[in-house]
Design a protein around this motif. Sequence first.
Motif, mmCIF file in Angstrom:
data_model
loop_
_atom_site.group_PDB
_atom_site.id
_atom_site.type_symbol
_atom_site.label_atom_id
_atom_site.label_comp_id
_atom_site.label_asym_id
_atom_site.label_seq_id
_atom_site.Cartn_x
_atom_site.Cartn_y
_atom_site.Cartn_z
ATOM 1 N N ILE A 62 0.837 -1.200 0.000
ATOM 2 C CA ILE A 62 0.000 0.000 0.000
ATOM 3 C C ILE A 62 0.872 1.251 0.000
ATOM 4 N N ALA A 63 1.930 1.265 0.810
ATOM 5 C CA ALA A 63 2.830 2.423 0.844
ATOM 6 C C ALA A 63 3.508 2.614 -0.511
ATOM 7 N N GLY A 64 3.942 1.529 -1.130
ATOM 8 C CA GLY A 64 4.565 1.627 -2.454
ATOM 9 C C GLY A 64 3.600 2.136 -3.504
ATOM 10 N N ALA A 65 2.341 1.692 -3.436
ATOM 11 C CA ALA A 65 1.339 2.157 -4.400
ATOM 12 C C ALA A 65 1.057 3.641 -4.213
ATOM 13 N N ILE A 66 0.979 4.102 -2.971
ATOM 14 C CA ILE A 66 0.732 5.522 -2.711
ATOM 15 C C ILE A 66 1.880 6.373 -3.237
ATOM 16 N N VAL A 67 3.114 5.952 -2.995
ATOM 17 C CA VAL A 67 4.274 6.708 -3.491
ATOM 18 C C VAL A 67 4.277 6.731 -5.012
ATOM 19 N N THR A 68 3.995 5.606 -5.639
ATOM 20 C CA THR A 68 3.999 5.533 -7.100
ATOM 21 C C THR A 68 2.932 6.443 -7.699
ATOM 22 N N PHE A 69 1.711 6.376 -7.182
ATOM 23 C CA PHE A 69 0.643 7.207 -7.734
ATOM 24 C C PHE A 69 0.857 8.688 -7.432
ATOM 25 N N SER A 70 1.484 9.011 -6.303
ATOM 26 C CA SER A 70 1.800 10.410 -6.017
ATOM 27 C C SER A 70 2.819 10.947 -7.007
ATOM 28 N N ALA A 71 3.818 10.135 -7.326
ATOM 29 C CA ALA A 71 4.821 10.559 -8.306
ATOM 30 C C ALA A 71 4.186 10.736 -9.681
ATOM 31 N N ILE A 72 3.293 9.839 -10.049
ATOM 32 C CA ILE A 72 2.612 9.956 -11.353
ATOM 33 C C ILE A 72 1.720 11.198 -11.377
ATOM 34 N N ALA A 73 1.059 11.496 -10.250
ATOM 35 C CA ALA A 73 0.181 12.674 -10.200
ATOM 36 C C ALA A 73 0.976 13.973 -10.226
ATOM 37 N N TYR A 74 2.241 13.965 -9.798
ATOM 38 C CA TYR A 74 3.058 15.179 -9.780
ATOM 39 C C TYR A 74 3.619 15.515 -11.163
ATOM 40 N N ILE A 75 3.662 14.577 -12.068
ATOM 41 C CA ILE A 75 4.243 14.816 -13.400
ATOM 42 C C ILE A 75 3.543 15.962 -14.132
ATOM 43 N N PRO A 76 2.200 16.027 -14.232
ATOM 44 C CA PRO A 76 1.590 17.168 -14.927
ATOM 45 C C PRO A 76 1.879 18.512 -14.252
ATOM 46 N N ILE A 77 1.966 18.536 -12.933
ATOM 47 C CA ILE A 77 2.267 19.781 -12.220
ATOM 48 C C ILE A 77 3.677 20.237 -12.561
ATOM 49 N N MET A 78 4.601 19.298 -12.589
ATOM 50 C CA MET A 78 5.987 19.617 -12.904
ATOM 51 C C MET A 78 6.106 20.143 -14.331
ATOM 52 N N VAL A 79 5.391 19.545 -15.269
ATOM 53 C CA VAL A 79 5.430 19.999 -16.660
ATOM 54 C C VAL A 79 4.837 21.397 -16.772
ATOM 55 N N ARG A 80 3.721 21.662 -16.110
ATOM 56 C CA ARG A 80 3.099 22.979 -16.170
ATOM 57 C C ARG A 80 4.003 24.052 -15.590
ATOM 58 N N GLU A 81 4.657 23.764 -14.459
ATOM 59 C CA GLU A 81 5.543 24.747 -13.848
ATOM 60 C C GLU A 81 6.765 25.023 -14.704
ATOM 61 N N SER A 82 7.265 24.015 -15.402
ATOM 62 C CA SER A 82 8.441 24.238 -16.244
ATOM 63 C C SER A 82 8.089 25.095 -17.460
ATOM 64 N N ARG A 83 6.859 25.028 -17.933
ATOM 65 C CA ARG A 83 6.449 25.813 -19.099
ATOM 66 C C ARG A 83 6.042 27.226 -18.713
ATOM 67 N N GLN A 84 5.281 27.394 -17.645
ATOM 68 C CA GLN A 84 4.680 28.680 -17.335
ATOM 69 C C GLN A 84 5.417 29.458 -16.257
ATOM 70 N N GLY A 85 6.217 28.855 -15.477
ATOM 71 C CA GLY A 85 6.836 29.548 -14.354
ATOM 72 C C GLY A 85 5.883 29.572 -13.169
ATOM 73 N N LEU A 86 6.178 30.438 -12.211
ATOM 74 C CA LEU A 86 5.364 30.509 -11.002
ATOM 75 C C LEU A 86 4.057 31.249 -11.273
#
Length: 125
Positions: A62-86
């Motif tokens: 369960i802990a591994g699944a939560i970490v994996t899905f959290s990392a997958i959910a952070y990918i779109p946020i990371m892409v948006r921040e790299s394109r648009q800035g703060l």
Amino acid sequence: LSRYHRPSNQPTKPTKFKMVKVWYEPPPYGPGTSLNRPAYGQQAGGTQLIQQLSRRPQGMLIAGAIVTFSAIAYIPIMVRESRQGLPFTISPEYQAAQRAYMRYHNMNPIFGISSKEARAADEAH
């Protein structure tokens, strides 16, 4: 005479039960499983990874699944921040305008931005 029919004129003999020692062996896949079928969720043709994961402790999975899905959910946020800035609401000009608006409308006058201490601190700068 049938097999289950006993004539009423014959008395019944008391039967003696002999105690037998029984050795209990738990099922090979744990409690709640049987010997004639595999454990719940395991099929005979399953992959080796599924077989290994099904034998691991549930908390770790369960802990591994939560970490994996959290990392997958952070990918779109990371892409948006790299394109648009703060976001524009973090800029000092926007925050100064927000403070002025809050003071004008007397928001949180006791302990917040419109209090005497906060006004005195801003005038000192």
